[in-house]
Design a protein around this motif. Structure first.
Motif, PDB file in Angstrom:
ATOM      1  N   ARG A  84      22.163  61.381  41.929  1.00 41.53           N
ATOM      2  CA  ARG A  84      22.326  62.058  40.496  1.00 41.53           C
ATOM      3  C   ARG A  84      23.774  62.231  40.037  1.00 41.53           C
ATOM      4  O   ARG A  84      24.209  61.469  38.771  1.00 41.53           O
ATOM      5  N   LEU A  85      24.572  62.523  41.095  1.00 39.65           N
ATOM      6  CA  LEU A  85      26.091  62.613  40.964  1.00 39.65           C
ATOM      7  C   LEU A  85      26.500  61.059  40.516  1.00 39.65           C
ATOM      8  O   LEU A  85      27.331  61.019  39.615  1.00 39.65           O
ATOM      9  N   ALA A  86      26.184  60.177  41.360  1.00 40.61           N
ATOM     10  CA  ALA A  86      26.550  58.767  41.181  1.00 40.61           C
ATOM     11  C   ALA A  86      26.166  58.216  39.723  1.00 40.61           C
ATOM     12  O   ALA A  86      27.154  57.728  39.115  1.00 40.61           O
ATOM     13  N   ALA A  87      25.236  58.405  39.373  1.00 42.99           N
ATOM     14  CA  ALA A  87      24.455  57.965  37.919  1.00 42.99           C
ATOM     15  C   ALA A  87      25.317  58.936  36.729  1.00 42.99           C
ATOM     16  O   ALA A  87      25.880  58.228  35.850  1.00 42.99           O
ATOM     17  N   ASP A  88      25.000  60.119  36.755  1.00 46.48           N
ATOM     18  CA  ASP A  88      25.496  60.999  35.824  1.00 46.48           C
ATOM     19  C   ASP A  88      27.027  61.404  35.595  1.00 46.48           C
ATOM     20  O   ASP A  88      27.527  61.195  34.624  1.00 46.48           O
ATOM     21  N   ASP A  89      27.643  61.540  36.735  1.00 48.10           N
ATOM     22  CA  ASP A  89      29.078  61.953  36.731  1.00 48.10           C
ATOM     23  C   ASP A  89      29.941  60.736  36.961  1.00 48.10           C
ATOM     24  O   ASP A  89      31.166  60.974  36.806  1.00 48.10           O
ATOM     25  N   LEU A  90      29.626  59.712  37.640  1.00 48.90           N
ATOM     26  CA  LEU A  90      30.433  58.821  38.032  1.00 48.90           C
ATOM     27  C   LEU A  90      30.185  57.377  37.540  1.00 48.90           C
ATOM     28  O   LEU A  90      30.905  56.305  37.972  1.00 48.90           O
ATOM     29  N   GLY A  91      29.462  57.270  36.477  1.00 48.26           N
ATOM     30  CA  GLY A  91      29.210  56.176  35.688  1.00 48.26           C
ATOM     31  C   GLY A  91      28.399  55.173  36.369  1.00 48.26           C
ATOM     32  O   GLY A  91      28.522  53.934  36.036  1.00 48.26           O
TER      33      GLY A  91
END
Length: 81
Positions: free
Chosen positions: A18-25
């Motif tokens: 989720r972090l990779a997708a939502d926050d890091l593009g």
């Protein structure tokens, strides 16, 4: 580059995804981990500076050393002041 696998709980993997997708593009999980490690290292450095600043004698010594290094910044390159 050598690749490896690590065992993590599914919840940790999902949160990282989720972090990779939502926050890091939409970066890969490996790139997200690299980003998190870099941010962790930066936080450690900032914490160390805060500890140093909390000690007036230590901070004065640090600033004194910075002043010494500023004195050698003019390394003789053409066009440098």
């Amino acid at each position: 580059m050598t690749m490896t696998t690590i065992k993590v709980q599914a919840e940790v993997r999902d949160e990282l995804a989720r972090l990779a997708a939502d926050d890091l593009g939409g970066v890969t999980l490996g790139t997200a981990l690299e980003h998190l490690l870099t941010e962790h290292r930066k936080a450690q450095i900032l914490t160390a500076y805060a500890r140093l600043q909390a000690d007036p004698d230590a901070w004065a010594g640090y600033e004194s050393e910075l002043d010494e290094w500023d004195g050698v910044a003019g390394d003789g390159l053409a066009g440098e002041a």
